[in-house]
Design a protein around this motif. Structure first.
Motif, PDB file in Angstrom:
ATOM      1  N   ARG A  31      -2.992  81.199  21.996  1.00  7.01           N
ATOM      2  CA  ARG A  31      -3.523  80.064  22.804  1.00  7.01           C
ATOM      3  C   ARG A  31      -3.446  80.177  24.069  1.00  7.01           C
ATOM      4  O   ARG A  31      -4.318  79.616  24.848  1.00  7.01           O
ATOM      5  CB  ARG A  31      -2.408  78.891  22.290  1.00  7.01           C
ATOM      6  N   ALA A  32      -2.457  81.024  24.719  1.00  6.06           N
ATOM      7  CA  ALA A  32      -2.447  81.203  26.259  1.00  6.06           C
ATOM      8  C   ALA A  32      -3.289  82.236  26.472  1.00  6.06           C
ATOM      9  O   ALA A  32      -3.444  82.442  27.822  1.00  6.06           O
ATOM     10  CB  ALA A  32      -1.135  81.450  26.395  1.00  6.06           C
ATOM     11  N   GLY A  33      -3.930  83.169  25.840  1.00  5.04           N
ATOM     12  CA  GLY A  33      -4.821  84.309  26.059  1.00  5.04           C
ATOM     13  C   GLY A  33      -4.274  85.141  26.535  1.00  5.04           C
ATOM     14  O   GLY A  33      -4.730  86.236  27.618  1.00  5.04           O
ATOM     15  N   GLN A  48       8.242  90.516  34.511  1.00  2.00           N
ATOM     16  CA  GLN A  48       8.411  89.348  35.337  1.00  2.00           C
ATOM     17  C   GLN A  48       6.959  88.530  35.532  1.00  2.00           C
ATOM     18  O   GLN A  48       5.839  89.068  35.888  1.00  2.00           O
ATOM     19  CB  GLN A  48       8.936  89.686  36.725  1.00  2.00           C
ATOM     20  N   PRO A  49       6.917  87.338  34.667  1.00  2.00           N
ATOM     21  CA  PRO A  49       5.474  86.734  34.832  1.00  2.00           C
ATOM     22  C   PRO A  49       5.418  85.972  36.418  1.00  2.00           C
ATOM     23  O   PRO A  49       6.256  85.658  37.166  1.00  2.00           O
ATOM     24  CB  PRO A  49       5.727  85.668  33.725  1.00  2.00           C
ATOM     25  N   THR A  50       4.008  85.900  36.565  1.00  2.00           N
ATOM     26  CA  THR A  50       3.722  85.221  37.865  1.00  2.00           C
ATOM     27  C   THR A  50       3.846  83.906  37.591  1.00  2.00           C
ATOM     28  O   THR A  50       4.016  83.237  36.290  1.00  2.00           O
ATOM     29  CB  THR A  50       2.311  85.415  38.141  1.00  2.00           C
ATOM     30  N   SER A  51       3.931  82.839  38.638  1.00  2.00           N
ATOM     31  CA  SER A  51       4.057  81.389  38.569  1.00  2.00           C
ATOM     32  C   SER A  51       2.872  80.945  37.767  1.00  2.00           C
ATOM     33  O   SER A  51       3.196  79.906  37.002  1.00  2.00           O
ATOM     34  CB  SER A  51       4.137  80.943  40.023  1.00  2.00           C
ATOM     35  N   LEU A  55       3.150  78.774  34.298  1.00  2.00           N
ATOM     36  CA  LEU A  55       2.513  77.262  34.411  1.00  2.00           C
ATOM     37  C   LEU A  55       1.523  77.421  33.201  1.00  2.00           C
ATOM     38  O   LEU A  55       1.458  76.351  32.197  1.00  2.00           O
ATOM     39  CB  LEU A  55       1.860  76.995  35.481  1.00  2.00           C
ATOM     40  N   ARG A  56       0.881  78.377  32.664  1.00  3.15           N
ATOM     41  CA  ARG A  56      -0.008  78.572  31.616  1.00  3.15           C
ATOM     42  C   ARG A  56       0.698  78.227  30.312  1.00  3.15           C
ATOM     43  O   ARG A  56       0.374  77.625  29.596  1.00  3.15           O
ATOM     44  CB  ARG A  56      -0.948  79.672  31.713  1.00  3.15           C
ATOM     45  N   LEU A  57       1.758  79.099  30.315  1.00  2.00           N
ATOM     46  CA  LEU A  57       2.659  79.154  29.034  1.00  2.00           C
ATOM     47  C   LEU A  57       3.116  77.788  28.767  1.00  2.00           C
ATOM     48  O   LEU A  57       3.278  77.225  27.666  1.00  2.00           O
ATOM     49  CB  LEU A  57       3.663  80.164  29.121  1.00  2.00           C
ATOM     50  N   GLN A  68       9.239  72.458  33.551  1.00  3.28           N
ATOM     51  CA  GLN A  68       8.353  73.511  34.307  1.00  3.28           C
ATOM     52  C   GLN A  68       9.114  73.703  35.495  1.00  3.28           C
ATOM     53  O   GLN A  68       9.068  75.034  35.904  1.00  3.28           O
ATOM     54  CB  GLN A  68       7.250  72.612  34.375  1.00  3.28           C
ATOM     55  N   ASN A  69       9.361  72.934  36.277  1.00  5.64           N
ATOM     56  CA  ASN A  69      10.101  73.207  37.581  1.00  5.64           C
ATOM     57  C   ASN A  69      11.120  74.010  37.645  1.00  5.64           C
ATOM     58  O   ASN A  69      11.294  75.075  38.337  1.00  5.64           O
ATOM     59  CB  ASN A  69      10.461  71.934  38.460  1.00  5.64           C
TER      60      ASN A  69
END
Length: 256
Positions: A31-33, A48-51, A55-57, A68-69
């Motif tokens: 779904r998130a590509g 470590q994911p980017t911001s 937000l995409r996930l 989310q915050n």
């Protein structure tokens, strides 16, 4: 709060939301590509994911803005969604919209509640239903769920109390499943108590049946939320509007 967030890395939070939504890593990655391997690395803390990735996930997991915050903070980033008090200047137009809806709904009751069902605002018709309730129960903050089932609140006036309590408990559990807010889970358990399963009636919806003198006022309700909120507080507000469920209630409220 900062210490609690730091103790849980963003991958653990993402995995918790993925499991809550009953998605496999393959489902979410598709779904998130992103690749399943990358998602696995993110969840285990190896990557470590980017911001933007967080937000995409979150978007594909339908994570509430407040959470989310929290995930962004856990990932070392600033919150993406602002949060204000309703009295703050940026909220003026939203406040005006809420007030317009409440007033336009007269002579029928309507009220605004926050994420924990605490009363934010109400119209005169809603306050009229609370006439005669012990003043101490109306001291802010007023939790409208607790008020409706409290023995010194509305409970003695609700003709179908067990049915109403069962419906409230079921709704709160659904909201807990969506938001993962432990306060809602606790409130659901509190409302349900030792209530036995109430047989379903033939009605299309569960009404709120309130005794008013020798009469019983019967209401059905709808819930209205802001459609595209980007602000935390607005995303958590709901307008509960009550409509007559029968002709007798309609005539009583319209003074016919």
């Amino acid at each position: 709060m900062t210490q609690a967030i730091a103790a849980t890395h963003v991958g653990e939070l993402l995995r918790g939301w993925r499991q809550r939504r009953h998605l496999s890593q393959l489902d979410l990655a598709s779904r998130a590509g992103v690749s399943t391997r990358h998602l696995s690395y993110v969840e285990t803390g190896r990557s470590q994911p980017t911001s933007a990735m967080i937000l995409r996930l979150c978007r594909h997991l339908d994570v509430p803005l407040r959470e989310q915050n929290r995930m962004l903070l856990a990932g070392g980033f600033a919150p993406a969604h602002p949060e204000h008090q309703l009295s703050d200047p940026p909220m003026a137009e939203a406040n005006a919209a809420l007030e317009a809806i409440l007033q336009a709904h007269l002579p029928y009751p309507a009220l605004v509640v926050d994420r924990h069902w605490e009363l934010v605002a109400a119209n005169d018709a809603a306050f009229a239903l609370l006439d005669g309730i012990d003043a101490d129960l109306l001291e802010p903050p007023v939790n409208v769920i607790r008020l409706s089932v409290h023995p010194r609140g509305l409970a003695p006036r609700i003709a179908n109390l067990d049915e109403w309590r069962g419906a409230l408990a079921a709704r709160l559990r659904r909201e807990y499943d969506v938001t993962a807010d432990p306060a809602l889970g606790e409130l659901a358990d509190e409302v349900a108590g030792d209530l036995d399963i109430v047989p379903a009636s033939a009605a299309l919806v569960v009404p709120l049946q309130l005794r008013a003198g020798d009469a019983v006022l019967s209401f059905i309700s709808t819930t209205t939320v802001f459609g595209t909120p980007r602000e935390v507080t607005l995303s958590e507000l709901a307008i509960e509007a009550f409509y007559p469920a029968d002709e007798a209630t309609r005539k009583a409220l319209n003074g016919v």
